[in-house]
Design an enzyme around this catalytic site. Structure first.
Site, PDB file in Angstrom:
ATOM      1  N   LYS A  72       0.811  -1.232   0.000  1.00  0.00           N
ATOM      2  CA  LYS A  72       0.000   0.000   0.000  1.00  0.00           C
ATOM      3  C   LYS A  72       0.841   1.277   0.000  1.00  0.00           C
ATOM      4  O   LYS A  72       0.447   2.277  -0.576  1.00  0.00           O
ATOM      5  CB  LYS A  72      -0.930   0.020   1.214  1.00  0.00           C
ATOM      6  CG  LYS A  72      -2.102  -0.940   1.088  1.00  0.00           C
ATOM      7  CD  LYS A  72      -3.033  -0.770   2.272  1.00  0.00           C
ATOM      8  CE  LYS A  72      -4.207  -1.711   2.171  1.00  0.00           C
ATOM      9  NZ  LYS A  72      -5.207  -1.481   3.215  1.00  0.00           N
ATOM     10  N   ASP A 108      -9.962   3.254   2.286  1.00  0.00           N
ATOM     11  CA  ASP A 108     -10.037   2.622   3.614  1.00  0.00           C
ATOM     12  C   ASP A 108     -10.671   3.550   4.645  1.00  0.00           C
ATOM     13  O   ASP A 108     -11.540   3.138   5.429  1.00  0.00           O
ATOM     14  CB  ASP A 108      -8.634   2.225   4.104  1.00  0.00           C
ATOM     15  CG  ASP A 108      -8.107   0.982   3.406  1.00  0.00           C
ATOM     16  OD1 ASP A 108      -8.922   0.147   2.962  1.00  0.00           O
ATOM     17  OD2 ASP A 108      -6.871   0.844   3.307  1.00  0.00           O
TER      18      ASP A 108
END
Ligand code: ATR
Length: 283
Positions: A72, A108
């Protein structure tokens, strides 16, 4: 599912990817919306991440991609630009192709905020939150809460310096949010700051049923609400302990659902079929 010359491609880049529920969830979304697309897990070792991103650039029929552990943060410099959410999180979980460029996004934090509203009926604005952990997941949660108007965050982490670093990053981006730091240890108590409305676990503790308690679970008391980002096992040790203490507590399945729904919407421009996606996650 019919694959033909018009099929669009979506991928999950991670290492490993075998445990992921995203392929089932996104494929169910494509099916429910009659989208001619496939979503494939792509196990990419760190040494091959650059090559994998070049591969995405070569795909003119790319619908989009998700990025998971451990890529990520490492994927950020390989992309053409970032959305403000990805910029704030310092990490990308969604790649969106736009006119030949690869845009890094992060859904997220937004997924977490919706799950909080949906499942615990709380809004981030004016909230006091304790966040356990100071890694990538904590950063996404802390930044999204701060940017959505949370009034105070306590970052409690085993390694205090890491929490201090994250606290500095949050206050430099959102100066109005009060951020304090505590060291997390097995005798840490959740009732030391009575104004705290929500406690969020972003650490990996609880993934294994044999993990010892992260803090003194007997210090949990209603009306504190508990959000555990872990969703497997569905009744995590923290969720079980919190429920025993009379607190409302939920696992991270809702965040997984909503981050995936936002990714679907960024790729397709259509509303996500939440019911089908939720059903696929339960299955
Ligand atoms: P992620 O990006 O998924 O958040 P990470 O960056 O590896 O993962 O962060 C894991 C978090 O879990 C960290 O806050 C870590 O604490 P440290 O910063 O002290 O390492 C926390 N963590 C992992 N194992 C732990 C344990 N046994 N007890 C307490 N915290 C733990």
């Amino acid at each position: 599912m019919q694959i033909d010359g018009h099929t669009r491609l979506a991928f999950l880049l991670g290492y490993p990817v075998g445990h992921s529920r995203s392929p089932a969830m996104q494929q169910a979304a494509f099916r429910a919306t009659d989208l001619n697309a496939v979503y494939l897990p792509w196990a990419v070792s760190p040494a091959h991440l650059r090559g994998a991103v070049s591969g995405l650039r070569a795909m003119e029929n790319l619908l989009g991609a998700n990025v998971t552990v451990p890529h990520k943060e490492a994927v950020v410099p390989l992309l053409d630009r970032l959305t403000p959410d990805a910029e704030a999180a310092g990490a990308v979980n969604t790649i969106v192709p736009r006119e030949g460029a690869l845009v890094g996004d992060n859904t997220d934090g937004a997924g977490f905020l919706i799950a909080l509203q949906d499942e615990l009926a709380v809004e981030a604005a004016d909230l006091h939150v304790v966040i356990l952990g100071a890694g990538g997941a904590a950063r996404a949660v802390a930044m999204s809460l701060a940017r959505a108007g949370a009034c105070a965050l306590i970052l409690a982490n085993r390694t205090r310096e890491r929490a201090e670093r994250l606290a500095r990053e949050v206050t430099s981006r959102v100066p109005g949010c009060r951020v304090s730091v505590e060291r997390l240890h097995p005798r840490w108590r959740a009732d030391a700051s009575p104004e705290t409305g929500v406690l969020v676990n972003t650490t990996s503790v609880g993934l294994r049923p044999t993990d010892p308690p992260l803090f003194d679970y007997e210090s949990l008391a209603s009306p504190l609400l508990v959000y555990d980002l872990i969703y497997h096992p569905p009744e995590t040790p923290l969720v079980r302990a919190a429920a025993r203490q009379g607190c409302r507590a939920v696992n991270g399945l809702g965040m997984l659902l909503h981050q995936g729904a936002f990714a679907f919407e960024r790729w397709t421009g259509r509303p996500a079929p939440l019911a089908a996606m939720r059903e696929a996650l339960r299955g």
